[in-house]
Enzyme design. Structure first.
Site, mmCIF file in Angstrom:
data_model
loop_
_atom_site.group_PDB
_atom_site.id
_atom_site.type_symbol
_atom_site.label_atom_id
_atom_site.label_comp_id
_atom_site.label_asym_id
_atom_site.label_seq_id
_atom_site.Cartn_x
_atom_site.Cartn_y
_atom_site.Cartn_z
ATOM 1 N N GLY A 13 1.150 -2.713 5.383
ATOM 2 C CA GLY A 13 2.429 -2.977 6.025
ATOM 3 C C GLY A 13 3.561 -2.506 5.149
ATOM 4 N N GLY A 14 4.781 -2.933 5.509
ATOM 5 C CA GLY A 14 5.942 -2.480 4.764
ATOM 6 C C GLY A 14 5.998 -3.015 3.345
ATOM 7 N N GLY A 16 3.281 -3.768 1.358
ATOM 8 C CA GLY A 16 2.235 -3.236 0.494
ATOM 9 C C GLY A 16 0.928 -3.082 1.233
ATOM 10 N N ASP A 126 9.229 -14.374 8.511
ATOM 11 C CA ASP A 126 8.557 -13.268 9.210
ATOM 12 C C ASP A 126 7.337 -13.784 9.964
ATOM 13 O OD1 ASP A 126 8.283 -10.680 10.078
ATOM 14 O OD2 ASP A 126 7.184 -9.999 8.305
#
Length: 550
Positions: A13-14, A16, A126
């Site tokens: 994902g963004g 890691g 999130d």
């Protein structure tokens, strides 16, 4: 990677890349290797170290807790408990939406997970289907708090979006700070996805999705009637109108105590999560895919609801029958099992009013405050202006002080001296709030004065003119420059008052009586210009002569 042996890449994902890894003692962990643009300097690494220290205090079966981290290594990483299960996103794609007892069990378990995070002063920020794993049928929340690392200004100026658009709360999209109510909104969107199999705010370009979120245009068609009111309340566009997590659990717990239906899943087969991460154009996140044909004999997972709720432990959820564990299974499970807390008996607490009644009470309170400022200004303009100025100063001081207290809690966790420290630092924040309050009051008074002067030129009666000026003053104080620090604490006060039905109705009635008395005095006694001899446009003053000439 450090002392861990990487076994397989299971996600990306963004933040890691996530690997299944084996610790030196043989247990398996989910090891997230952070990307260079997330951890690029000593300041970011220090922030990671503080964040990990906070996250390691979270202990709950509903959480993939942080076990280890190396913020200062050449390649920083965070190791969390490994959860053998699919994400909610992939589970819904493969097996369809959740229904019946499974759905309510999932919703309550996810609420307990979020509450466990909030208990130690951490926000998740999130919550979305790809960050909820299913261990059997029990939800386990992952990646809690790590999204805070992306608050680095160097990332936000380059267009970094903190969170997934369809699962962010509207206040975050408006630029406000995240709160526990923001996580409640994300909880509601995630539960809506679990029951419908689609994002509640639709798909498409990110800007279109965010616009729907800001306007509260969600699609809950197909949601069962017994759980729809809970989701609707959680998705309220007003953070102050959303229920708290304990209130959500109070609605969900009676129906989920018996646990989910386990009959449709064999105890001998469960999908193993070994997979390569895949990305689809219409996906809302990168998720873990299950490999074809891999199945293994896994014992059913005992689900425990040990999350602290309002200072007491919630009632344990009934677990499905299990087969005896082998020695190997017991050894593998031991590192992750937490001892059950002693049973505690909580005294009966006052039940909050239903969500609908609380919303009506909050609406009456805010309307009553607006009316009181409007009529009060017409009755005594100068004294009312001083009063609303002092009130705005108190609210803005409270806003600054509470925000600083939350930030301290974020950095080093809750302490016993947080309350006294907030009191000691409030004089400083009084000075900080004074400048903004002066600007807000002057702006509002000037705007009201310009409107009143225009009405006088058209020979509108004085009382009617002052009422319009009072309405403009109240509106400007609410929405003017710096008004956010007046709105938020006012809404928080209204939400706190309406937690008890009798207090909410009593406060609304008191405001109504005060407004009615002010209106009666205005009609019988007239306008009180104390401490000045008369209005600013009276004869003999420059403004009065100019008004008379016009």
């Amino acid at each position: 990677m450090g002392h861990y042996q990487l076994l397989a890449k299971i996600g990306e994902g963004g933040m890691g890349v996530v690997h299944l890894a084996q610790a030196p003692d043989g247990r398996r962990v989910a090891l997230k290797v952070l990307r260079p643009h997330i951890i690029g300097d000593d300041e970011a690494r220090e922030r990671l170290a503080r964040e990990v220290a906070s996250l390691q205090r979270v202990r709950s079966p509903r959480i993939a807790e942080v076990l280890d981290a190396d913020p200062w290594g050449e390649i920083p990483f965070v190791a969390t408990r490994y959860v053998p299960g699919l994400s909610l996103h992939e589970h819904v794609k493969e097996e369809g939406p959740l229904t019946g007892d499974d759905l309510r069990f999932f919703a309550a378990g996810l609420a307990e997970a979020v509450l466990a995070v909030h208990t130690v002063g951490v926000l998740h920020r999130d919550i979305k289907p790809s960050n909820v794993l299913l261990e059997g049928r029990a939800p386990v929340l992952i990646d809690f708090g790590l999204a805070r690392l992306a608050e680095d200004p160097k990332l936000t100026v380059t267009g970094w979006l903190l969170g997934t658009p369809g699962y962010l709360a509207p206040e975050i999209l408006y630029g406000d700070d995240a709160t526990t109510a923001s996580d409640v909104h994300s909880w509601g969107a995630t539960v809506a996805y679990a029951v419908t199999g689609r994002p509640p705010f639709g798909r498409g370009p990110a800007m279109a999705i965010m616009d729907r979120v800001r306007r509260g245009e969600h699609d809950l068609s197909g949601v069962p009637a017994d759980i729809k009111p809970v989701i609707l309340a959680a998705l309220d566009a007003d953070p102050a109108a959303r229920p708290s997590l304990p209130a959500l659990l109070a609605d969900l717990r009676p129906a989920h105590r018996q646990g989910p239906r386990w009959g449709h899943q064999s105890a001998d087969e469960a999908t193993m999560p070994f997979a390569l991460a895949t990305s689809h154009p219409d996906d809302d996140a990168t998720d873990v895919m299950a490999t074809d044909g891999h199945a293994a004999r896994l014992d059913d997972v005992r689900t425990l609801a040990e999350t602290i709720v309002d200072g007491r432990f919630s009632e344990p959820v009934a677990a499905p029958p299990t087969t005896p564990l082998t020695e190997v299974q017991q050894a593998a499970r031991a590192p992750y099992m937490q001892p059950a807390p002693p049973e505690q008996t909580a005294p009966p607490a006052s039940q909050p009013p239903p969500n609908g009644a609380a919303q009506v009470q909050r609406g009456l309170l805010l309307t009553g405050l607006f009316a009181l400022v409007t009529i009060g200004f017409a009755l005594a303009p100068y004294l009312s202006l001083v009063g609303v100025g002092l009130g705005a100063l108190a609210l803005r001081t409270w806003s600054w002080t509470s925000e600083a207290a939350r930030e301290r809690t974020w950095r080093r966790g809750p302490k016993w001296y947080d309350g006294p420290l907030a009191v000691l630092t409030s004089p400083w924040y009084l000075l900080v709030a004074a400048g903004g309050t002066l600007m807000l009051v002057l702006w509002s008074a000037a705007l009201a004065f310009v409107v009143g002067l225009g009405l006088l030129l058209f020979r509108i009666p004085l009382e009617s003119t002052l009422l319009v000026m009072g309405g403009v003053l109240a509106f400007s104080l609410w929405w003017g420059p710096g008004g956010r620090r007046v709105r938020r604490p006012t809404r928080s006060l209204a939400q706190g008052v309406t937690r008890w039905g009798w207090l909410g109705w009593s406060s609304a009635a008191a405001l109504g009586v005060a407004g009615a008395l002010s209106a009666y005095l205005l009609l019988t006694v007239g306008v009180n210009w104390e401490p000045m001899p008369g209005p600013p446009w009276r004869q003999g003053t420059l403004l009065g002569d100019l008004t008379g000439w016009l």
